[in-house]
Design an enzyme around this catalytic site. Structure first.
Site, short mmCIF file in Angstrom:
data_model
loop_
_atom_site.label_atom_id
_atom_site.label_comp_id
_atom_site.label_asym_id
_atom_site.label_seq_id
_atom_site.Cartn_x
_atom_site.Cartn_y
_atom_site.Cartn_z
N ASP A 79 -4.07 1.21 -3.86
CA ASP A 79 -2.96 1.67 -3.12
C ASP A 79 -3.59 2.33 -1.65
O ASP A 79 -4.43 2.99 -1.76
CB ASP A 79 -2.27 2.86 -3.65
CG ASP A 79 -0.97 3.62 -3.10
OD1 ASP A 79 -0.57 2.93 -2.20
OD2 ASP A 79 -0.70 4.65 -3.63
N ASP A 104 2.02 -1.96 0.52
CA ASP A 104 0.61 -1.03 0.52
C ASP A 104 0.10 -1.14 -0.93
O ASP A 104 -0.63 -0.13 -0.95
CB ASP A 104 0.70 0.11 1.48
CG ASP A 104 1.71 1.10 0.76
OD1 ASP A 104 2.42 0.69 -0.32
OD2 ASP A 104 1.92 2.40 1.22
N GLU A 105 0.56 -1.79 -1.68
CA GLU A 105 -0.03 -1.60 -3.14
C GLU A 105 0.07 -2.68 -3.81
O GLU A 105 1.01 -3.54 -3.58
CB GLU A 105 0.55 -0.33 -3.73
CG GLU A 105 2.15 -0.53 -4.13
CD GLU A 105 2.69 0.71 -4.76
OE1 GLU A 105 2.19 1.07 -5.66
OE2 GLU A 105 3.67 1.00 -4.37
#
Length: 413
Positions: free
Chosen positions: A11, A105-106
């Site tokens: 993350d 974003d992960e």
């Protein structure tokens, strides 16, 4: 003996804020938020320095200013975030291609084979990934390590920024059961008071068999899944189909702004090679190639063209990038350039051959076609300043590729 799978949840920390800091290091350590400057604006992301003042995402901007008068407000640059997001996933895929994109974003990554092959401890592997992401993109990330996706996700949330947390089948009760039920991944804010009314306050309460019938009224058909996860079990698989990028691109920011065309073209060569390598590694091809020229933070140009067949060939990407560059460059200083294959598809999903070039042409015919094509291009695109391939680059194979691309050159703004 059956070995347990090793799943990482990776993350990026305060992604939008970190993305801005990666481009402007002077913002490091300062309280910043990402949102538009308006009294009605809602904060998208807050840096960790801003969070120390109680500022968080979804907070109205005017409230954040009251909490931190020296707050730095940065408007969102979504093109930058998309570029860095794709680069992030590409870095992760260099460790393992068994990857599932969860959001911008992960991602979840099955690291089992990588760790077994390299005889590495999962923690050290995670440390290597963190260091590679930061060295390459100047972005921080937290990593959760666990035998399944749910526990990996819970682990990555426990230490931020740049945290690494391992949850195992032996320690998950100690790690999870004392946490408030609202901290459990998948439990929404509206569900928490309903659970509390039933006397369920912690994840440990949710894991008790005697509470199973109580929670059925809330979770209904999903009751068993929630109960299993509270007990550390999750049988969901990494969805490899969700790891596909819509584009494969690479960009670089110069140490100093430059208008040296030979230098810029050499950078395009390196970028094209990297894009080609990444696309080939994942068996991705495209017939859409674009470049980006960035002059300042606010001013940039992007140009795209469609060629007649799908490719991931370095020569083709590089030659096309040069043609696009010639078509839009006006001699100003540049701070960043980029190359991208857009709308990529898997090789197995198309039923055409990769070769773009017809080898039956004689050199004489090619030369005649070249002169005619250059004339046509200069007539149709007077701003392009098209010249013979030999004056652009010296590699004979790339020259041939340029001729073919020119023959199929259709600009898309």
């Amino acid at each position: 003996m059956i070995s347990l799978q090793i799943i990482f949840h990776i993350d990026l920390n305060a992604f939008y804020a970190s993305a801005e800091i990666s481009q402007n290091p002077h913002l490091m350590g300062k309280p910043i938020v990402i949102c538009r400057e308006s009294r009605r604006s809602i904060i998208t992301t807050a840096s960790y320095e801003a969070r120390k003042y109680g500022i968080h995402s979804a907070m109205p901007l005017f409230q954040a200013k009251e909490l931190c008068p020296q707050l730095i407000i940065i408007p969102p640059h979504f093109a930058l975030y998309k570029t860095l997001s794709q680069a992030f996933f590409q870095v992760i895929s260099s460790f393992s291609q068994k990857l599932e994109v969860a959001s911008i974003d992960e991602c979840y990554v099955d690291m089992t084979e990588y760790i077994q092959k390299h005889h590495m401890h999962p923690y050290q592997t995670a440390k290597n990934i963190q260091e590679t992401v930061y060295k390459t993109l100047k972005l921080q990330c937290s990593i959760g390590i666990a035998p399944n996706k749910f526990l990996a996700k819970m682990a990555s949330d426990m230490k931020k920024p740049m945290g690494i947390t391992m949850i195992t089948n032996r320690n998950f009760k100690d790690k999870l059961w004392a946490l408030p039920v609202g901290d459990m991944h998948g439990i929404g804010k509206k569900t928490v008071p309903k659970l509390q009314q039933l006397g369920i306050y912690t994840i440990g309460d949710l894991a008790k068999y005697e509470n199973y019938e109580k929670i059925r009224s809330i979770f209904q058909k999903n009751t068993f899944v929630v109960y299993q996860r509270a007990n550390g079990k999750d049988f969901s698989k990494i969805n490899y189909e969700r790891n596909e990028l819509k584009s494969v691109g690479n960009s670089t920011t110069f140490e100093k702004d430059s208008h040296d065309e030979e230098f810029i073209k050499s950078v395009f060569r390196s970028l094209s090679h990297e894009v080609s390598s990444r696309a080939k590694k994942r068996d991705l091809v495209s017939n859409s190639i674009s470049i980006t020229l960035k002059y300042t933070r606010e001013k940039s140009k992007t140009k795209q063209t469609i060629i007649d067949q799908y490719t991931n060939d370095f020569d083709v990407i590089y030659a096309t990038a040069l043609l696009l560059f010639e078509s839009i460059y006006n001699g100003e200083n540049l701070r960043l350039v980029g190359v991208s294959l857009n709308n990529v598809v898997h090789l197995e999903d198309i039923n055409i051959q990769l070769s773009l070039f017809n080898q039956t042409h004689t050199q004489h015919n090619i030369q005649n076609q070249t002169d005619e094509l250059i004339h046509q291009l200069n007539e149709n695109f007077p701003d392009m300043k098209v010249m013979k391939a030999s004056s652009l680059i010296k590699d004979k194979e790339i020259q041939k590729n340029i001729l073919k691309i020119m023959n199929n050159f259709k600009e898309r703004s």
